[in-house]
Design a protein around this motif. Structure first.
Motif, PDB file in Angstrom:
ATOM      1  N   PHE A  71      55.035  41.072  53.683  1.00 52.45           N
ATOM      2  CA  PHE A  71      53.676  41.559  53.937  1.00 52.45           C
ATOM      3  C   PHE A  71      52.652  40.453  53.710  1.00 52.45           C
ATOM      4  O   PHE A  71      51.680  40.322  54.465  1.00 52.45           O
ATOM      5  CB  PHE A  71      53.363  42.762  53.041  1.00 52.45           C
ATOM      6  N   ALA A  72      52.855  39.651  52.671  1.00 49.95           N
ATOM      7  CA  ALA A  72      51.942  38.546  52.404  1.00 49.95           C
ATOM      8  C   ALA A  72      51.929  37.552  53.563  1.00 49.95           C
ATOM      9  O   ALA A  72      50.863  37.118  54.021  1.00 49.95           O
ATOM     10  CB  ALA A  72      52.338  37.856  51.104  1.00 49.95           C
ATOM     11  N   LEU A  73      53.093  37.196  54.066  1.00 51.17           N
ATOM     12  CA  LEU A  73      53.169  36.237  55.165  1.00 51.17           C
ATOM     13  C   LEU A  73      52.617  36.834  56.463  1.00 51.17           C
ATOM     14  O   LEU A  73      52.067  36.111  57.303  1.00 51.17           O
ATOM     15  CB  LEU A  73      54.626  35.798  55.368  1.00 51.17           C
ATOM     16  N   GLU A  74      52.741  38.147  56.620  1.00 48.76           N
ATOM     17  CA  GLU A  74      52.225  38.813  57.818  1.00 48.76           C
ATOM     18  C   GLU A  74      50.705  38.744  57.877  1.00 48.76           C
ATOM     19  O   GLU A  74      50.117  38.624  58.961  1.00 48.76           O
ATOM     20  CB  GLU A  74      52.692  40.275  57.841  1.00 48.76           C
ATOM     21  N   TYR A  75      50.060  38.808  56.722  1.00 48.47           N
ATOM     22  CA  TYR A  75      48.593  38.777  56.683  1.00 48.47           C
ATOM     23  C   TYR A  75      48.047  37.382  56.376  1.00 48.47           C
ATOM     24  O   TYR A  75      46.824  37.203  56.321  1.00 48.47           O
ATOM     25  CB  TYR A  75      48.079  39.762  55.636  1.00 48.47           C
ATOM     26  N   ALA A  76      48.934  36.414  56.152  1.00 47.71           N
ATOM     27  CA  ALA A  76      48.502  35.058  55.820  1.00 47.71           C
ATOM     28  C   ALA A  76      48.062  34.329  57.074  1.00 47.71           C
ATOM     29  O   ALA A  76      48.878  33.781  57.822  1.00 47.71           O
ATOM     30  CB  ALA A  76      49.633  34.302  55.133  1.00 47.71           C
ATOM     31  N   GLN A  77      46.761  34.343  57.316  1.00 52.73           N
ATOM     32  CA  GLN A  77      46.198  33.642  58.462  1.00 52.73           C
ATOM     33  C   GLN A  77      44.783  33.192  58.135  1.00 52.73           C
ATOM     34  O   GLN A  77      44.169  33.669  57.174  1.00 52.73           O
ATOM     35  CB  GLN A  77      46.208  34.534  59.696  1.00 52.73           C
ATOM     36  N   SER A  78      44.280  32.306  58.918  1.00 51.10           N
ATOM     37  CA  SER A  78      42.959  31.744  58.670  1.00 51.10           C
ATOM     38  C   SER A  78      41.895  32.841  58.638  1.00 51.10           C
ATOM     39  O   SER A  78      41.875  33.725  59.494  1.00 51.10           O
ATOM     40  CB  SER A  78      42.626  30.726  59.764  1.00 51.10           C
ATOM     41  N   GLY A  79      41.028  32.773  57.638  1.00 47.25           N
ATOM     42  CA  GLY A  79      39.959  33.754  57.494  1.00 47.25           C
ATOM     43  C   GLY A  79      40.297  34.890  56.563  1.00 47.25           C
ATOM     44  O   GLY A  79      39.417  35.668  56.185  1.00 47.25           O
ATOM     45  N   ASN A  80      41.566  35.025  56.175  1.00 50.95           N
ATOM     46  CA  ASN A  80      41.989  36.103  55.276  1.00 50.95           C
ATOM     47  C   ASN A  80      42.068  35.608  53.836  1.00 50.95           C
ATOM     48  O   ASN A  80      42.425  34.456  53.578  1.00 50.95           O
ATOM     49  CB  ASN A  80      43.350  36.657  55.688  1.00 50.95           C
ATOM     50  N   THR A  81      41.733  36.491  52.931  1.00 51.25           N
ATOM     51  CA  THR A  81      41.878  36.241  51.497  1.00 51.25           C
ATOM     52  C   THR A  81      42.940  37.183  50.959  1.00 51.25           C
ATOM     53  O   THR A  81      42.840  38.401  51.142  1.00 51.25           O
ATOM     54  CB  THR A  81      40.553  36.478  50.750  1.00 51.25           C
ATOM     55  N   ILE A  82      43.948  36.637  50.299  1.00 52.12           N
ATOM     56  CA  ILE A  82      45.085  37.442  49.840  1.00 52.12           C
ATOM     57  C   ILE A  82      45.253  37.284  48.337  1.00 52.12           C
ATOM     58  O   ILE A  82      45.337  36.168  47.822  1.00 52.12           O
ATOM     59  CB  ILE A  82      46.383  37.028  50.548  1.00 52.12           C
ATOM     60  N   GLY A  83      45.311  38.410  47.642  1.00 52.37           N
ATOM     61  CA  GLY A  83      45.653  38.413  46.231  1.00 52.37           C
ATOM     62  C   GLY A  83      47.101  38.819  46.075  1.00 52.37           C
ATOM     63  O   GLY A  83      47.513  39.872  46.563  1.00 52.37           O
ATOM     64  N   LEU A  84      47.888  37.996  45.416  1.00 53.13           N
ATOM     65  CA  LEU A  84      49.319  38.250  45.227  1.00 53.13           C
ATOM     66  C   LEU A  84      49.570  38.574  43.769  1.00 53.13           C
ATOM     67  O   LEU A  84      49.281  37.762  42.884  1.00 53.13           O
ATOM     68  CB  LEU A  84      50.133  37.022  45.646  1.00 53.13           C
ATOM     69  N   LEU A  85      50.097  39.759  43.509  1.00 48.75           N
ATOM     70  CA  LEU A  85      50.336  40.195  42.132  1.00 48.75           C
ATOM     71  C   LEU A  85      51.830  40.258  41.868  1.00 48.75           C
ATOM     72  O   LEU A  85      52.575  40.898  42.612  1.00 48.75           O
ATOM     73  CB  LEU A  85      49.686  41.560  41.902  1.00 48.75           C
ATOM     74  N   SER A  86      52.254  39.600  40.795  1.00 44.69           N
ATOM     75  CA  SER A  86      53.683  39.555  40.470  1.00 44.69           C
ATOM     76  C   SER A  86      53.856  39.104  39.030  1.00 44.69           C
ATOM     77  O   SER A  86      52.962  38.474  38.442  1.00 44.69           O
ATOM     78  CB  SER A  86      54.419  38.607  41.416  1.00 44.69           C
ATOM     79  N   SER A  87      55.015  39.408  38.460  1.00 45.29           N
ATOM     80  CA  SER A  87      55.340  38.935  37.114  1.00 45.29           C
ATOM     81  C   SER A  87      56.278  37.738  37.154  1.00 45.29           C
ATOM     82  O   SER A  87      56.672  37.227  36.105  1.00 45.29           O
ATOM     83  CB  SER A  87      55.987  40.075  36.306  1.00 45.29           C
ATOM     84  N   ASP A  88      56.638  37.299  38.355  1.00 42.63           N
ATOM     85  CA  ASP A  88      57.551  36.170  38.526  1.00 42.63           C
ATOM     86  C   ASP A  88      56.745  34.941  38.944  1.00 42.63           C
ATOM     87  O   ASP A  88      56.334  34.819  40.099  1.00 42.63           O
ATOM     88  CB  ASP A  88      58.606  36.510  39.582  1.00 42.63           C
ATOM     89  N   LYS A  89      56.496  34.030  38.014  1.00 39.27           N
ATOM     90  CA  LYS A  89      55.647  32.866  38.289  1.00 39.27           C
ATOM     91  C   LYS A  89      56.222  31.975  39.380  1.00 39.27           C
ATOM     92  O   LYS A  89      55.489  31.482  40.249  1.00 39.27           O
ATOM     93  CB  LYS A  89      55.456  32.040  37.006  1.00 39.27           C
ATOM     94  N   TYR A  90      57.526  31.766  39.347  1.00 37.68           N
ATOM     95  CA  TYR A  90      58.143  30.864  40.318  1.00 37.68           C
ATOM     96  C   TYR A  90      57.963  31.395  41.738  1.00 37.68           C
ATOM     97  O   TYR A  90      57.510  30.680  42.639  1.00 37.68           O
ATOM     98  CB  TYR A  90      59.628  30.686  40.007  1.00 37.68           C
ATOM     99  N   LYS A  91      58.319  32.655  41.959  1.00 36.28           N
ATOM    100  CA  LYS A  91      58.183  33.241  43.289  1.00 36.28           C
ATOM    101  C   LYS A  91      56.726  33.344  43.710  1.00 36.28           C
ATOM    102  O   LYS A  91      56.393  33.167  44.885  1.00 36.28           O
ATOM    103  CB  LYS A  91      58.848  34.620  43.326  1.00 36.28           C
ATOM    104  N   LEU A  92      55.861  33.638  42.751  1.00 32.94           N
ATOM    105  CA  LEU A  92      54.430  33.758  43.055  1.00 32.94           C
ATOM    106  C   LEU A  92      53.864  32.427  43.521  1.00 32.94           C
ATOM    107  O   LEU A  92      53.135  32.367  44.521  1.00 32.94           O
ATOM    108  CB  LEU A  92      53.691  34.242  41.807  1.00 32.94           C
ATOM    109  N   ASN A  93      54.194  31.348  42.831  1.00 31.48           N
ATOM    110  CA  ASN A  93      53.698  30.021  43.216  1.00 31.48           C
ATOM    111  C   ASN A  93      54.230  29.611  44.586  1.00 31.48           C
ATOM    112  O   ASN A  93      53.495  29.064  45.424  1.00 31.48           O
ATOM    113  CB  ASN A  93      54.099  28.981  42.169  1.00 31.48           C
TER     114      ASN A  93
END
Length: 321
Positions: A71-93
């Motif tokens: 879902f994050a990659l689907e909405y990852a495009q120019s002009g969009n702001t995405i907040g990603l919430l997770s407890s896994d630092k490695y995957k989040l980064n």
């Protein structure tokens, strides 16, 4: 004083009467209403796809899961702001870096969703500076018991904290912000398995059934403030959870759809304003048929599903919750 005593019939006839009532309801109520919705939804979906404003600020929970990532990659495009919430630092980064490469402005919200106080503060800090358009509420606690010291009877608190307390905590914090804005869209991801009982998934299905009921009632309350609520119901999706070897269905990868296809289909249908989004659709029909069955038959089916699960997992009790 009761003038007319309660009417009943012998218990041995009740499953037959229940089946007849189900047939009558489907034939004379469900089919006509569903036909009406088909013609009603056609122009509405076209209008939404062509004229509905696309979301620009999106918050996605459970970003460490395969579904959250897609879902994050689907909405990852120019002009969009995405907040990603997770407890896994490695995957989040790693995911944040990929979203940035695609042109999105990405914010990493590192928090354990079961820590309600920290969760609320983190979400509200993100929302206080940005006019949120869309929340993708995604998470799932479904751990396999890997050691002999852990009893499945003791794991209910952990599953409830994540699947109910945590996800509703995010939804409510976001909803209050959308109330202030007078607009917004919330998509709650809840698997179609919430429609059927599987004894070996006792806590998981319990929480998902509760979340399904919450989502349907919440839609009515949110609509008063111009906040649209949709339920995304994944069927058999190839994820970390479904890949676990203790699940019997994991051996039939031929029937699994990709998490990418789920995200792609859901984005289009959310743009159309659809309330119930099911993918893959045909695979979920047995779940709906299951719910039409009389309670006595459902209990019998659930019992045999438990036996089948024990046979494939090689256990005589709940092996994963």
């Amino acid at each position: 004083m009761t003038i007319i005593p309660p009417l009943t019939i012998p218990s041995i006839f009740q499953p037959l009467i229940q089946a007849w009532v189900a047939w009558f309801t489907v034939t004379f109520f469900s089919l006509p209403i569903a036909t009406f919705f088909m013609w009603w939804d056609f122009p509405r979906c076209i209008y939404g796809l062509l004229f509905q404003k696309k979301p620009r600020v999106i918050l996605i929970t459970g970003a460490d899961t395969r579904i959250g990532e897609m879902f994050a990659l689907e909405y990852a495009q120019s002009g969009n702001t995405i907040g990603l919430l997770s407890s896994d630092k490695y995957k989040l980064n790693r995911l944040a870096d990929e979203c940035n490469k695609r042109g999105a402005e990405t914010f990493k919200l590192y928090v354990d969703i079961s820590n309600l106080e920290l969760l609320r503060d983190t979400v509200e800090e993100f929302l206080s500076e940005r006019p949120i358009d869309l929340l993708i509420a995604n998470t799932s606690q479904n751990d396999i018991i890997k050691d002999v010291e852990t009893r499945w009877e003791d794991m209910f608190e952990q599953v409830i904290l994540t699947n109910i307390n945590g996800i509703i905590g995010v939804i409510m914090s976001t909803y209050k912000r959308m109330q202030d804005l007078g607009k917004g869209q919330i998509a709650i991801i809840n698997p179609t398995a919430s429609n059927i009982s599987i004894p070996q998934l006792i806590y998981h299905n319990m929480t998902k059934s509760a979340l399904l009921s919450f989502s349907r009632d919440f839609r009515y309350l949110a609509k008063k403030h111009n906040v649209n609520v949709s339920i995304i119901s994944p069927g058999l999706i190839d994820t970390q959870m479904t890949a676990k070897t203790l699940s019997p269905i994991s051996s039939f990868k031929l029937f699994f759809a990709s998490a990418h296809s789920l995200a792609f289909i859901s984005r289009i249908q959310l743009q159309q304003g659809n309330v119930e989004i099911v993918w893959p659709f045909l695979e979920t029909l047995p779940f709906y048929a299951y719910n039409i069955l009389p309670p006595r038959i459902i209990n019998t089916v659930t019992y045999f599903i438990g036996l089948i699960g024990d046979f494939f997992t090689g256990t005589n009790s709940v092996a994963w919750v």
